[in-house]
Design a protein around this motif. Structure first.
Motif, PDB file in Angstrom:
ATOM      1  N   PHE A 242       9.022 -84.471  -7.124  1.00 43.79           N
ATOM      2  CA  PHE A 242       8.249 -83.691  -6.144  1.00 43.79           C
ATOM      3  C   PHE A 242       8.436 -84.263  -4.740  1.00 43.79           C
ATOM      4  CE2 PHE A 242       6.317 -82.972 -10.235  1.00 43.79           C
ATOM      5  CZ  PHE A 242       6.136 -81.595 -10.234  1.00 43.79           C
ATOM      6  N   PRO A 243       9.686 -84.360  -4.314  1.00 43.02           N
ATOM      7  CA  PRO A 243       9.910 -84.942  -2.979  1.00 43.02           C
ATOM      8  C   PRO A 243       9.595 -83.914  -1.894  1.00 43.02           C
ATOM      9  CG  PRO A 243      11.984 -84.221  -3.902  1.00 43.02           C
ATOM     10  CD  PRO A 243      10.941 -83.922  -4.942  1.00 43.02           C
ATOM     11  N   LYS A 244       9.300 -84.407  -0.712  1.00 41.92           N
ATOM     12  CA  LYS A 244       9.161 -83.502   0.430  1.00 41.92           C
ATOM     13  C   LYS A 244      10.569 -83.126   0.878  1.00 41.92           C
ATOM     14  CE  LYS A 244       4.830 -85.475   2.011  1.00 41.92           C
ATOM     15  NZ  LYS A 244       4.168 -86.362   2.945  1.00 41.92           N
TER      16      LYS A 244
ATOM     17  N   THR B 299       7.849 -90.059 -10.050  1.00 45.81           N
ATOM     18  CA  THR B 299       7.509 -88.642 -10.195  1.00 45.81           C
ATOM     19  C   THR B 299       7.305 -88.002  -8.828  1.00 45.81           C
ATOM     20  OG1 THR B 299       6.388 -89.235 -12.227  1.00 45.81           O
ATOM     21  CG2 THR B 299       5.958 -87.040 -11.385  1.00 45.81           C
ATOM     22  N   ASN B 300       6.549 -88.684  -7.987  1.00 40.80           N
ATOM     23  CA  ASN B 300       6.259 -88.110  -6.677  1.00 40.80           C
ATOM     24  C   ASN B 300       7.498 -88.017  -5.805  1.00 40.80           C
ATOM     25  OD1 ASN B 300       3.714 -87.138  -6.160  1.00 40.80           O
ATOM     26  ND2 ASN B 300       2.808 -89.159  -6.056  1.00 40.80           N
ATOM     27  N   ARG B 301       8.344 -89.048  -5.859  1.00 35.69           N
ATOM     28  CA  ARG B 301       9.474 -89.099  -4.925  1.00 35.69           C
ATOM     29  C   ARG B 301      10.740 -88.455  -5.463  1.00 35.69           C
ATOM     30  NH1 ARG B 301       9.506 -91.784  -0.189  1.00 35.69           N
ATOM     31  NH2 ARG B 301       7.482 -92.638   0.330  1.00 35.69           N
TER      32      ARG B 301
ATOM     33  N   LEU C 195       8.457 -77.480  -9.531  1.00 40.10           N
ATOM     34  CA  LEU C 195       7.846 -77.328 -10.864  1.00 40.10           C
ATOM     35  C   LEU C 195       8.863 -76.774 -11.858  1.00 40.10           C
ATOM     36  CD1 LEU C 195       4.205 -75.973 -10.596  1.00 40.10           C
ATOM     37  CD2 LEU C 195       4.992 -78.058 -11.682  1.00 40.10           C
TER      38      LEU C 195
END
Lengths: 685, 81
Positions: free
Chosen positions: A620-622, A615-617, A672
């Motif tokens: 919602f990656p940078k 999920t984070n990578r 999002l």
């Protein structure tokens, strides 16, 4: 004389250097001084050893849970400590003594000869996986040795000195050390001071010319100081912080399953000299893709053990990374019995498609599979995908009013339904199908010879491990050998099963996605679909892909892609770019295995943390991460070298991982928006 | 490519630092589609964040005043008797 206390290793070594100039002897404590442990509680290493013994016992039909093994060990260790405490100054125990007593109680007359040594070797392996030598101390030890000082290592521990010497040797410290002394040899420990006095007697040491360094304020500080030995005590605040974090994560992991993966990841972290300056792509491999692939490999291991599938084939080319990770993970997670046999199988969709046509001809669903990439539109693409000779097929096409440029893909503007009906009519003609089978017979024969050589037909069940996504390779492989009665049951274990085209599952031909499967509602794992190419390219073998199988006289031959055309060169450039990423993934697999051999987590326990990483990578990656990880070029033998229709191309460009760095950095709520859109799509399915 | 000594700092997972874990956690509380929305524990999360961000002074203080703390405990134990 009072011991001096330091709260940072560098300040201790600075002071120690000055003091050591006037001393002949320097002794060091071993654990938590020269070595630090990745884990906060040293007793954690006893758990995998107990599991190891319990598995061995079960193999000899002795049913004993590992918890019982651990409690018997504690019983004999404590009993020996009590006995020795009554007889001498210290409550010491010796590993070999109480472990032998413990093994005799558990195994009785079934105790295998030399089993204590097997257990001790395993315990040493586990110790090595949690120990790290402190780099500044290693450098100081070398300095002291070069300056002609006598260097000793003294430890209060249950392991006799032969085991400590093994650890010191493994850490590369033995050239600088005169002797390694353990309280388990004599039952005289530093804690009572008897250990120091014995050292003085045995090695003729002068207390006034002796410096001792350790971490325990009592046994490494007050005791030697009372005896007139100069003592330095290290109370390292940074190390304490690390241990507090490790302890808290471990505590959280015992109650909340989410933290188990985090706990494992914590143990994987490189410490001291392991933590070198690295390429940021290496870090991505180590912290993101490495744990994800390692988790997948662990699931493959559990799955095949559960179903008793011994033979595993890693399918090229992504299987290369999987096999490399397997080789690093399996010996640690399965230390008792060597159950699996693994091979790397040279396959590709294009190569197997041709071999499958020799048995199945060209059914309608093969046409649909060939036209799946948005770039493919006409019979030239179909012929390329299935390795058909277009010249020989042209008369059949002309007979039904088709040309090689007639479009069969509805996404193109020039698609005409009449051409599609004409194609159906053509496919129904037996002599056309016989021509197809005839053209592909050579490839099929060569494939079967290759599979025979690989022992494929000698198995009842085989696991086929691949990255994903629709199981096309397995579909073609199954079709290509479907005329053989001795074909094994094929269990396709995919990292992600997107199932864009329904897989024709039968009793002897199944696929399952172990990280993500579209047949299960799993939201976080489905996020791999944000950038499937990333997983493919990161895992791909750094060598040319397979074009086909062909006969060369009586022998088969594997035909690989040319390595010097433009596509191959761009793929090589991509390989070179991803090299640090792949190295990070391989190192992560080793660290993952080492950490999980201690913690013993099952795959399902790690799932929550892997979901969280995904999920984070992925969602919602940078912006930098996307720019770094996004592949520069992706070679697809299946797709034609032409642009897809504008609408499709636009849709592909609109993906989050195709967005520009500026858009990712500046547009608020972009991630999002994609996250909700993805959730909506998943809920609609 | 930049070379940094943060394969993963010694206890921060590079690219998955505590701040990002916190943000991810809040996201999971907000969007309950993930498979990890429950069972993370805000207490664990906050405690770990505290240890990551201000753990060093806490560790230093606890070590620095350990002898004082031990003496205090002994004295209190004696008083209780």
């Amino acid at each position: 004389m009072n011991p001096e206390t330091f709260y940072h290793i560098d300040s201790l070594i600075r002071c120690g250097r000055e003091i050591a100039a006037d001393k002949d002897v320097v002794s060091f404590d071993l654990f938590d001084t020269l070595f630090i442990r990745r884990i906060e509680n040293p007793d954690i290493v006893k758990i995998p050893v107990a599991r190891f013994i319990a598995i061995h016992a079960n193999l000899l039909d002795i049913s004993v849970p590992w918890l019982h093994v651990d409690s018997v060990r504690s019983k004999y260790e404590n009993a020996q400590r009590e006995r020795n405490g009554a007889a001498g100054p210290d409550h010491e125990a010796r590993y070999d003594d109480y472990m032998q007593e413990m093994l005799e109680e558990i195994f009785g007359d079934k105790l295998p000869e030399g089993f204590l040594q097997t257990v001790a070797d395993y315990e040493m392996d586990i110790e090595k996986s949690v120990l790290v030598v402190r780099e500044p101390f290693r450098a100081w030890l070398r300095e002291l040795h070069d300056a002609g000082k006598r260097v000793f290592i003294a430890s209060d521990i249950y392991l006799p000195s032969k085991y400590l010497k093994e650890l010191v040797e493994w850490a590369g410290l033995s050239p600088y050390v005169e002797q390694v002394i353990s309280s388990a040899d004599t039952f005289e420990a530093k804690a009572s001071g008897a250990g120091f006095e014995r050292m003085e007697r045995d090695y003729g040491l002068d207390k006034s010319r002796w410096l001792h360094v350790g971490d325990n304020p009592f046994s490494d500080g007050l005791r030697p100081a009372d005896l007139g030995i100069t003592a330095l005590v290290l109370r390292d605040a940074r190390e304490k912080q690390r241990k507090m974090i490790a302890r808290d994560i471990n505590l959280a992991a015992s109650s909340k399953v989410f933290w188990r993966g985090r706990n494992l990841h914590q143990l994987m972290l490189p410490l001291e000299a392991e933590n070198q300056p690295r390429d940021t792509l290496y870090t991505d491999g180590y912290n993101f893709l490495g744990p994800v692939v390692s988790y997948f490999i662990q699931r493959v291991m559990e799955h095949t053990m559960h179903r008793r599938i011994q033979r595993i084939y890693f399918l090229s080319r992504e299987g290369w990374m999987f096999q490399q990770c397997w080789n690093r993970i399996e010996p640690h997670l399965n230390p008792v019995e060597k159950f699996h046999q693994t091979s790397y199988l040279h396959v590709s969709r294009v190569a197997l498609a041709q071999a499958a046509c020799a048995i199945k001809g060209l059914p309608r669903h093969y046409i649909e599979i060939a036209l799946l990439p948005a770039q493919n539109r006409d019979f030239r693409d179909i012929a390329r995908v299935y390795g058909l000779d277009l010249e020989r097929l042209r008369p059949w096409l002309e007979n039904v009013g088709l040309t090689e440029e007639s479009c069969f893909a509805p996404i193109f503007d020039d698609f005409d339904e009449k051409d599609s009906h004409a194609l159906d009519y053509l496919l129904a003609q037996q002599d056309f199908q016989d021509e197809i089978k005839d053209q592909c017979a050579d490839a099929n024969h060569a494939l079967k010879l290759y599979l025979e050589e690989q022992g494929f037909f000698d198995q009842l069940d085989v696991a086929l491990v691949d990255v994903g996504w629709m199981g096309t390779i397995q579909r073609f492989l199954y079709d290509a050998v479907s005329d053989r009665d001795d074909r094994p049951k094929m269990h396709g274990l995919l990292m992600g099963a997107t199932r864009g085209v329904p897989f024709p599952e039968t009793e002897d031909n199944k696929i399952e996605g172990l990280l993500y499967d579209a047949n299960r509602f799993e939201f976080a794992p489905s996020l791999v679909t944000y950038a499937l190419d990333l997983f493919e390219d990161a895992c791909r073998a750094p060598r040319a892909g397979l074009r086909g199988y062909r006969m060369n006289g009586e022998n088969y031959e594997l035909v690989f892609r040319k390595a010097d055309d433009a596509a191959a060169l761009s793929e090589q450039a991509q390989d070179a770019y991803y090299q640090p990423l792949r190295q990070g993934m391989l190192d992560a697999a080793e660290a993952f295995a080492r950490a999980n051999s201690v913690l013993g987590y099952a795959g399902f326990e790690l799932k929550y943390w892997i979901d969280f990483i995904l999920t984070n990578r992925m969602a919602f990656p940078k912006a930098d991460e996307v720019a770094r990880l996004r592949n520069q070029s992706h070679l697809d033998d299946y797709a034609a070298d032409r642009k897809p229709p504008a609408a499709i191309a636009k849709r592909e460009r609109a993906a989050l991982w195709k967005k520009s760095a500026a858009a990712l950095r500046l547009l608020p709520g972009l991630r999002l928006k994609y996250y909700f859109a993805h959730a909506l799509r998943m809920l609609q399915k | 490519m930049k070379q940094r000594k943060t394969t993963t700092g010694n206890f921060q997972i590079s690219g998955m630092e505590q701040g990002r874990i916190m943000r991810g956690y809040m996201r999971t509380r907000m969007i309950r589609f993930g498979n990890f929305g429950d069972g993370v524990g805000a207490g664990n999360m906050l405690k770990l964040a505290l240890l990551h961000w201000v753990g060093y002074p806490i560790a230093w203080l606890s070590l620095r005043f350990e002898p004082f703390y031990i003496r205090l405990r002994r004295r209190l134990a004696r008083l209780r008797h």
